[in-house]
Each structure stands twice: as C-alpha cells, then as structure tokens.
Design an enzyme around this catalytic site. Structure first.
Site, PDB file in Angstrom:
ATOM      1  N   ASP A  16      -5.936   0.352  -4.416  1.00  0.00           N
ATOM      2  CA  ASP A  16      -4.499   0.388  -4.649  1.00  0.00           C
ATOM      3  C   ASP A  16      -3.943  -0.929  -5.164  1.00  0.00           C
ATOM      4  O   ASP A  16      -2.900  -0.972  -5.805  1.00  0.00           O
ATOM      5  CB  ASP A  16      -3.759   0.813  -3.384  1.00  0.00           C
ATOM      6  CG  ASP A  16      -4.168   0.021  -2.144  1.00  0.00           C
ATOM      7  OD1 ASP A  16      -5.122  -0.774  -2.220  1.00  0.00           O
ATOM      8  OD2 ASP A  16      -3.550   0.221  -1.085  1.00  0.00           O
ATOM      9  N   SER A  73       0.812  -1.218   0.000  1.00  0.00           N
ATOM     10  CA  SER A  73       0.000   0.000   0.000  1.00  0.00           C
ATOM     11  C   SER A  73       0.846   1.270   0.000  1.00  0.00           C
ATOM     12  O   SER A  73       0.413   2.303  -0.508  1.00  0.00           O
ATOM     13  CB  SER A  73      -0.940   0.004   1.207  1.00  0.00           C
ATOM     14  OG  SER A  73      -1.915  -1.003   1.074  1.00  0.00           O
TER      15      SER A  73
END
Length: 466
Positions: free
Chosen positions: A324, A98
């Site tokens: 993401d 992330s």
C-alpha cells in the site's frame, strides 16, 4: 484479453483523462454487452508498508541462508508476472496512510488519510468486497494484524475513521463475509470496545464458525462463514514465533490462514475474492526492526507461494501482489565486511520488540548486552547498552505502533554497526511501489498506475458490472 480491449473499457482511462483528476467512476454504456472476465477468483496480497529494499533484502537473506530465492522475486526472475510501479498518494497527501491506501483499492476513490471509503463531503464509496459479495462470490480477508485494522477494513467497510475498530467489528457481523481472520480479539471480546460487549457470541448466533487457535482453524470445514481472532493486537512476529514452540502450535502463520481461507471458499460456484495482508511488515518498519521486518516479509512470501500454487494450474484465477505504501526505506548499505554483517540475520532468534519489551529499568548494561547477544548473535558495548537503558526512565504509554515509547530508534542506530541495515526514518514514504500480477487477465497492466485503478481492474477482470 488484449490490453487494448481492457483499456477501452475505461479501467485505465484515468491515466490519460478526467478520471485521474476527478476520481469519478467511469460511465458504463448499458447497450454494450457485459465484459466477460476470466478471473473467477482473485487473490490480492499486500505486504503492508513494504519499501523496495524490504523484498530485496528478504530475497538476499533467503538466498544466503537456504540457497533459494523468494517466491516473489523468483516470479520476476522467471518472467512469470506482469509488473509495474504504483502511485500511492491519498486525497490529502503525497504520503498515504494504510486506511486511505486500502480505500483506493476498496472504493476506487482517493480519500483523506484516516478515512475508510468516506469522501471529503461524507459520501460513501461502496467497498469492493461488498460488490463482489453482491455478485455471488465468496469474500474474505486474512491478516497478521487486527482483522479490524486499516487494510482489511479498506476492502470491506465505510467508516469515518480507521480507529473505530469496535464499530468495524460490528460491521463485519452485519456484512457476513465468508472468512475474516487475524488478530484484534479485543475488538470482539469487549476489552477495547466502547460498549464493553463481547460480540463473539453474536457471530456464533448468526451462524459463524468462531475460532481462536490454529488447531480450531485447521479443523474447519466449508459451509459456514468463519471469524478467526487469534490474539489481541497483532499476531507475533515470525522471527519470535519460530523461537517459541507454544506460539507455533497455537497461532497460524499468514500462509496457514491463506491456505485455509482458499480451502473454505474455493468451491463457491461463482468463485471468491481474498485479501491477504502481511500487516506486521509495516509495524516492523515503523520500529526500524530489521529482523522482524525481513522474517515477516518471508512469511508473507510463503503466503504468496500458497496463492501461486493455487493459481498456476488453473485458467480462472488472478493473483495480485503489492504493497500500500513504502515505510522507512530500509536498505543494506556498504560497510566493512557488509556480507558477514548481513549474514548475522540468519541466526536471529528474536525481534527488537522482544528484546526491548524484556528489558527492565533495573537491568544493568551487562544484562542488556547479554539479552541482545542471545537474540541477535552480536555483542554491543556497555556504552551502547547504557544508551538503550536511558530511555526506560521516560515511558509514557502512548502511540499506535510503539505503545510504551520503547527505544526502537536507539537500538536500530546501534544495529547499523553490526548488520549494516540503515533506515531513512520511522514512517511512511511517498515512493512508487511494486505491483505484480500473475494468472489470467494481466494483459492490461501498464507500467505505471494509480492505486485507484486497481478497483476497476479487479471488477472488470472478474466480469462484475456495478
């Protein structure tokens, strides 16, 4: 604006030229007139760790439970958005984490996993919220995980490693962004800071409103920057919060925080940029926790609804909805009575995390059967309960998302027989992911983009030249 014109600015030159391989920022011709963007406001919504099966199952659950579709999928059904697939790789892996994923949006360059806008040679890439703040916009982030976590930090700061969350908290104090809300109290009150310092007072001294409850947040008035930290760690899973009146009264939902953040920033004369993260979608996927996953996805969808309602009657707002990276690739898989099995999720009271945290080594198999029946509405066998209990003799208290090494995998494998949701693993995937845009300045979105492309897309949509 015509898609051809947007492409000519260099935003998506990366798809066909050197920008794709070098990661460099396109050169701006100073002699040309500045691009006049229409996006005064940008709301960037991220369902962290969302494989495509997650919004699919969330939509199916909502249809069968309430007779309506999710906001995100309804935008698709009504052809109200432009949408695409996005390549999510990082600088050193096809499978991103992330931090690198958010940095691709934040700094516009792919960096190594774990890094926040710091390149391989130590160079800093200025994060996008700093750019927008310098351009006079109000900026902020709201999330269901620590506000110092990778996704909000990737939009905001330069840091060698994502784990430096106390240093990220210090950086937020320095930057003075307009709204930062989520969990992570321990990085502000000293509990998990190297210096053991409580810096909440420093925020107050600098003119921030500091809030720690839903009622305090609700009472906020615009005019001062806001720090909201409502829990240590992440906020509760939505499925658990819905079953606990005290948690509902004390802790805001993602939609609550999104609505308040917009209210606090919308009167800025130069507009605002807000990142919204459903961060615990990712944590649930890591734990193969189906109830937590789908109800947090639906909570994220309520935040999407807030953003769309704000934008739909305006001609100055761009809403971006994406993730993401994928995580664990969950899916509803055909089995005997699959519809009836899936429908059990409608009456889930608690997450697998809640179940497992409340089991003790001394519990009997019958205790485990009873607890799962209460939380999920199905009855496992005593042999299955023994499989779960066996893991409790090996706690070692380590790991980012599963600090006590609880038997999430074992419970998920048992659950497959009862709710027919299966998983490919317990970690991120390299899948191309969903990306949707609503409102102004959506015309330039091609069918397939790199994650880094969104950095310049947002700047140019807003008419910000840096």
């Amino acid at each position: 604006m015509k898609r051809r014109d947007f492409l000519n600015t260099g935003v998506f030159a990366a798809l066909g030229g050197a920008l794709a391989t070098t990661g460099c920022t396109p050169v701006v011709d100073a002699k040309k007139e500045p691009f006049k963007g229409k996006a005064k406001n940008i709301i960037f919504l991220v369902s962290d760790g969302m494989s495509v099966g997650t919004p699919t199952m969330a939509d199916l659950l909502l249809q069968r439970k309430e007779g309506r579709s999710s906001q995100w999928m309804d935008l698709y059904r009504q052809n109200k958005v432009r949408h695409a697939l996005m390549d999510t790789a990082s600088a050193d892996s096809l499978v991103t984490d992330s931090a690198a994923a958010s940095s691709s949006w934040g700094g516009g360059v792919r960096v190594k996993n774990g890094s926040l806008n710091v390149g391989k040679n130590g160079e800093n890439h200025k994060p996008i919220l700093q750019k927008f703040k310098a351009a006079g916009k109000a900026v902020g982030c709201v999330t269901t995980v620590p506000i110092t976590h990778a996704t909000p930090a990737g939009f905001s700061v330069n840091m060698k490693h994502r784990n430096m969350q106390d240093k990220i908290a210090d950086k937020y104090l320095e930057l003075g962004f307009d709204v930062m809300m989520g969990g992570g109290l321990e990085y502000f009150n000293g509990t998990k800071r190297d210096d053991k310092k409580n810096i909440l007072g420093d925020f107050k001294d600098k003119g921030f409103n500091v809030v720690q409850t839903k009622s305090q947040m609700t009472a906020l008035q615009a005019g001062k920057p806001t720090l909201g930290v409502f829990t240590e760690g992440g906020l509760p899973y939505s499925v658990d919060q819905h079953s606990d009146e005290e948690l509902q009264n004390k802790i805001p939902s993602l939609a609550d925080m999104t609505s308040k953040a917009i209210a606090l920033m919308q009167n800025n004369s130069n507009g605002f940029v807000l990142q919204v993260e459903g961060g615990r979608v990712d944590w649930a996927a890591h734990g193969n926790d189906a109830g937590a996953l789908l109800y947090d996805q639906l909570a994220f969808d309520q935040a999407v609804e807030v953003a769309i309602k704000f934008a739909e009657n305006r001609n100055d707002t761009l809403v971006i909805i994406t993730t993401d990276h994928g995580n664990s690739n969950p899916g509803l898989i055909k089995s005997t009575k699959v519809d009836q099995k899936f429908d059990l999720l409608q009456s889930f009271k608690h997450s697998n995390e809640w179940v497992l945290h409340n089991i003790k080594k001394t519990d009997s198999p019958a205790n485990v059967v009873e607890r799962i029946n209460y939380a999920h509405g199905y009855t496992i066998s005593e042999e299955e309960a023994k499989t779960i209990l066996k893991a409790y003799s090996k706690f070692d208290n380590g790991g980012l998302y599963n600090s006590y090494k609880l038997p999430f995998k074992q419970l998920a494998e048992i659950q497959e027989n009862y709710i027919s949701i299966f998983w490919s693993g317990m970690n991120h995937s390299a899948d191309f992911v969903e990306l949707a845009m609503y409102g102004v300045e959506t015309e330039a979105l091609p069918p397939l983009v790199k994650n880094t492309d969104l950095h310049n897309y947002m700047l140019q949509a807003a008419g910000v030249r840096v």
